[in-house]
Motif scaffolding. Structure first.
Motif, PDB file in Angstrom:
ATOM      1  N   UNK A 129       0.824  -1.200   0.000  1.00 23.25           N
ATOM      2  CA  UNK A 129       0.000   0.000   0.000  1.00 23.25           C
ATOM      3  C   UNK A 129       0.865   1.261   0.000  1.00 23.25           C
ATOM      4  N   UNK A 130       1.787   1.345   0.971  1.00 22.45           N
ATOM      5  CA  UNK A 130       2.593   2.560   1.079  1.00 22.45           C
ATOM      6  C   UNK A 130       3.597   2.665  -0.074  1.00 22.45           C
ATOM      7  N   UNK A 131       4.128   1.526  -0.499  1.00 24.30           N
ATOM      8  CA  UNK A 131       5.086   1.542  -1.603  1.00 24.30           C
ATOM      9  C   UNK A 131       4.454   2.108  -2.868  1.00 24.30           C
ATOM     10  N   UNK A 132       3.250   1.623  -3.182  1.00 22.35           N
ATOM     11  CA  UNK A 132       2.590   2.070  -4.411  1.00 22.35           C
ATOM     12  C   UNK A 132       2.102   3.517  -4.267  1.00 22.35           C
ATOM     13  N   UNK A 133       1.476   3.816  -3.116  1.00 23.69           N
ATOM     14  CA  UNK A 133       0.945   5.167  -2.901  1.00 23.69           C
ATOM     15  C   UNK A 133       2.059   6.212  -2.972  1.00 23.69           C
ATOM     16  N   UNK A 134       3.107   6.006  -2.162  1.00 18.56           N
ATOM     17  CA  UNK A 134       4.204   6.976  -2.153  1.00 18.56           C
ATOM     18  C   UNK A 134       4.927   6.979  -3.498  1.00 18.56           C
ATOM     19  N   UNK A 135       5.040   5.785  -4.093  1.00 18.62           N
ATOM     20  CA  UNK A 135       5.718   5.690  -5.387  1.00 18.62           C
ATOM     21  C   UNK A 135       5.035   6.543  -6.441  1.00 18.62           C
ATOM     22  N   UNK A 136       3.697   6.501  -6.459  1.00 22.61           N
ATOM     23  CA  UNK A 136       2.959   7.291  -7.441  1.00 22.61           C
ATOM     24  C   UNK A 136       3.125   8.784  -7.154  1.00 22.61           C
ATOM     25  N   UNK A 137       3.002   9.153  -5.870  1.00 22.81           N
ATOM     26  CA  UNK A 137       3.130  10.578  -5.517  1.00 22.81           C
ATOM     27  C   UNK A 137       4.528  11.103  -5.848  1.00 22.81           C
ATOM     28  N   UNK A 138       5.546  10.338  -5.445  1.00 20.44           N
ATOM     29  CA  UNK A 138       6.922  10.784  -5.683  1.00 20.44           C
ATOM     30  C   UNK A 138       7.244  10.751  -7.179  1.00 20.44           C
ATOM     31  N   UNK A 139       6.813   9.673  -7.837  1.00 23.93           N
ATOM     32  CA  UNK A 139       7.114   9.532  -9.258  1.00 23.93           C
ATOM     33  C   UNK A 139       6.498  10.646 -10.093  1.00 23.93           C
ATOM     34  N   UNK A 140       5.369  11.184  -9.633  1.00 26.84           N
ATOM     35  CA  UNK A 140       4.661  12.192 -10.400  1.00 26.84           C
ATOM     36  C   UNK A 140       5.236  13.590 -10.180  1.00 26.84           C
ATOM     37  N   UNK A 141       5.978  13.790  -9.071  1.00 26.27           N
ATOM     38  CA  UNK A 141       6.500  15.110  -8.743  1.00 26.27           C
ATOM     39  C   UNK A 141       7.989  15.154  -9.059  1.00 26.27           C
ATOM     40  N   UNK A 142       8.383  15.798 -10.158  1.00 26.96           N
ATOM     41  CA  UNK A 142       9.776  15.705 -10.617  1.00 26.96           C
ATOM     42  C   UNK A 142      10.812  16.050  -9.547  1.00 26.96           C
ATOM     43  N   UNK A 143      10.557  17.125  -8.798  1.00 27.19           N
ATOM     44  CA  UNK A 143      11.560  17.543  -7.833  1.00 27.19           C
ATOM     45  C   UNK A 143      11.734  16.491  -6.734  1.00 27.19           C
ATOM     46  N   UNK A 144      10.567  15.977  -6.281  1.00 29.97           N
ATOM     47  CA  UNK A 144      10.589  14.940  -5.254  1.00 29.97           C
ATOM     48  C   UNK A 144      11.282  13.682  -5.784  1.00 29.97           C
ATOM     49  N   UNK A 145      10.947  13.348  -7.026  1.00 27.58           N
ATOM     50  CA  UNK A 145      11.517  12.143  -7.618  1.00 27.58           C
ATOM     51  C   UNK A 145      13.039  12.235  -7.699  1.00 27.58           C
TER      52      UNK A 145
END
Lengths: 305, 265
Positions: A129-145
């Protein structure tokens, strides 16, 4: 009907069943033998499964080959131990004794199974759950990624097995320790894979969503998430195997019951029949869980990339 | 109202140490309700130009305006049909169209579904509403994409070689479908349609914008009255004349690009 009965696996089945049921055992003279009925039931279960697969499965040749191999292995095991007494009984127990463990220690094994499944489900689903949720949020935000991805990459290379003993000491109870171990065992790789997948998602899908004027929330959870779902489900079996591995490793250190603990304690006390029974049980559980994932995938995903 | 205006627009793609100029000093105005085809050989920048109108790519200099307002991103007054793969593969035809509707207005799921059904019937997909894109032919997929684009009732329709990957017979059907849907509106939508097919451009448009590399080379008025039908249209002598001009533009362009030595027609 003929093709279900006249084949090599069935011939081996008859030989094996007859041998176990009627031929005298040489081991009997020196060592206490367990009743053979548990082993016979296991053989019959294999036969029923084989016939079912032969009837419903696609590749009949492969089914027969696998069954023939399984029967040959059981036959060899039976001959080398209880019938001819060639191998050292203490290290290679007879199949009769191994399968009788399921009768004698059935409740212990089931309670271990229940405990292991509980820890596994908790750690596995939290990590996913957390891996996918955070992964999507981080992956979508270039600076965070850009900031997070290199760090995640470092963490995901460290196998959880290495720090498992430390976590078992660190955490107040064994249950929390093993949940944490399972979580960490797959969280980093799930997170890394998801960030990566979001980054390499087909641009045309993103563009189509953009031109429909989707809000960010819709983009993340109604476009990107369903698009990644097949990949996530595909990765589940690997992640599941890693989880079971880390859980079993944790159980070797500090558990009071569980599937891995059963094997470990049996080895400690030189009860190799119990140890082998425990290993067979883990194999069956893992296979069942993996087939469950396959069934879920078939039901959930009706499309391909 | 939905007037498009491009003023001295230039666009360069920049990577680490390279700079590739895709559009150079483009000025163009498209009137409300006009059907304009942008035509040119591959790599001339026509899709980039459409990307600017879509709001997915941004110019390096110059302006792109809709009704006098600069384009800052995608917008509900514009719909797009791409050449490939614009439908979501996990949604069936109806869900795809309804999804588009629900992003721009506050329609309930039921209302959105009703509008979606209506538009799918209009593009001739009454019996295919529950099919996933992978279960539909390329032509049917583009019908769904057109239904999705029109269902949000946009003022401007942007189409990027929408029939480029469709077989010739189906393409004719889709062109006529597009013309009839476009002609059916009381207030006609402004359409910008990118293609490399001269016949398609002549059949569909009021005006053809011919692009050479990076620049608009010529604008050609297409005077034929509407409604136009494939069957009668191609036999007109004026059509033959216009087509000849357009094709010669194409080949002159090709000849310039490769040094004029290898063209044997």
């Amino acid at each position: 009907m003929k093709k279900y009965i006249l084949n090599v696996p069935n011939l081996l089945f008859v030989i094996l069943a007859a041998l176990v049921s009627f031929a005298p055992s040489r081991l009997d003279a020196r060592n206490p033998m367990s009743p053979a009925f548990a082993f016979v039931i296991a053989i019959i279960a294999v036969e029923v499964f084989f016939l079912y697969k032969l009837k419903s499965g696609r590749d009949a040749t492969a089914t027969k080959d696998i069954a023939a191999f399984a029967y040959a292995a059981l036959l060899l095991w039976e001959l080398l131990t209880s019938k001819l007494d060639i191998l050292k009984y203490i290290f290679v127990p007879a199949p009769e004794n191994v399968f009788y463990v399921f009768v004698k220690f059935g409740l212990t094994i089931l309670s271990g199974f229940e405990r292991s499944m509980l820890l596994l489900t908790a750690g596995f689903s939290a990590a996913l759950f957390f891996g996918v949720l955070l992964g999507i949020l981080i992956g979508w935000t270039p600076r965070l990624r850009n900031a997070v991805f290199p760090v995640v990459k470092v963490f995901s290379t460290v196998p959880a097995l290495i720090y498992t003993p430390y976590l078992v000491v660190l955490m107040p109870t064994f249950a929390t320790a093993s949940i944490l171990v399972i979580f960490l065992g797959i969280f980093w790789s799930t997170l890394m894979n998801t960030i990566n997948d979001v980054g390499t998602i087909d641009k045309r899908i993103i563009d189509s969503a953009k031109i429909l004027n989707v809000k960010t929330k819709v983009m993340l959870f109604q476009v990107i998430l369903p698009y990644l779902l097949p990949r996530i489900i595909n990765s589940l079996s690997v992640q599941l195997n890693i989880s079971v591995m880390t859980l079993n490793a944790a159980e070797l250190i500090g558990a009071d019951r569980g599937m891995g603990y059963f094997v470990k304690r049996s080895i400690d006390y030189a009860n190799y029949d119990q140890a082998i029974a425990g290993i067979i049980f883990i194999a069956i559980v893992l296979t069942a869980l993996n087939s469950l994932i396959l069934v879920a995938k078939g039901k959930l995903i009706k499309w391909h990339y | 109202m939905s007037r498009i205006e491009l003023r001295n627009l230039s666009l360069a793609y920049e990577s680490e140490n390279k700079r590739f100029l895709a559009l150079e000093n483009i000025s163009l105005s498209i009137e409300s309700g006009e059907f304009v085809c942008v035509i040119g050989s591959s790599g001339c920048g026509k899709s980039t130009l459409l990307g600017v109108l879509e709001g997915l790519i941004f110019p390096s200099s110059g302006e792109a305006l809709i009704d006098g307002v600069p384009i800052t991103g995608t917008g509900p007054e514009r719909s797009v049909v791409f050449q490939h793969y614009s439908l979501f593969p996990w949604m069936n035809a109806k869900q795809n169209v309804a999804f588009g509707i629900r992003q721009v207005n506050n329609a309930s799921k039921k209302e959105a579904n009703e509008i979606a059904e209506d538009f799918l019937i209009r593009v001739g997909l009454k019996d295919f509403m529950d099919k996933l894109p992978a279960e539909l032919s390329g032509g049917m997929q583009q019908r769904v994409a057109i239904a999705r684009a029109l269902a949000v009732n946009p003022k401007i329709l942007l189409m990027d070689e929408p029939f480029g990957a469709i077989d010739a017979k189906t393409r004719v059907q889709l062109q006529e479908l597009l013309l009839s849907l476009w002609g059916a509106d009381a207030e006609r939508k402004t359409v910008v349609f990118v293609t490399h097919d001269t016949d398609e451009a002549l059949l569909l448009s009021d005006r053809i914008v011919f692009m050479g590399p990076r620049r608009i080379e010529q604008e050609i008025h297409v005077p034929f009255e509407r409604p136009r039908r494939e069957s009668t249209f191609f036999s007109k002598p004026e059509y033959a004349e216009l087509r000849k001009n357009l094709v010669s533009l194409f080949y002159r362009d090709v000849a310039q690009n490769i040094g004029g030595e290898e063209v044997l027609i």
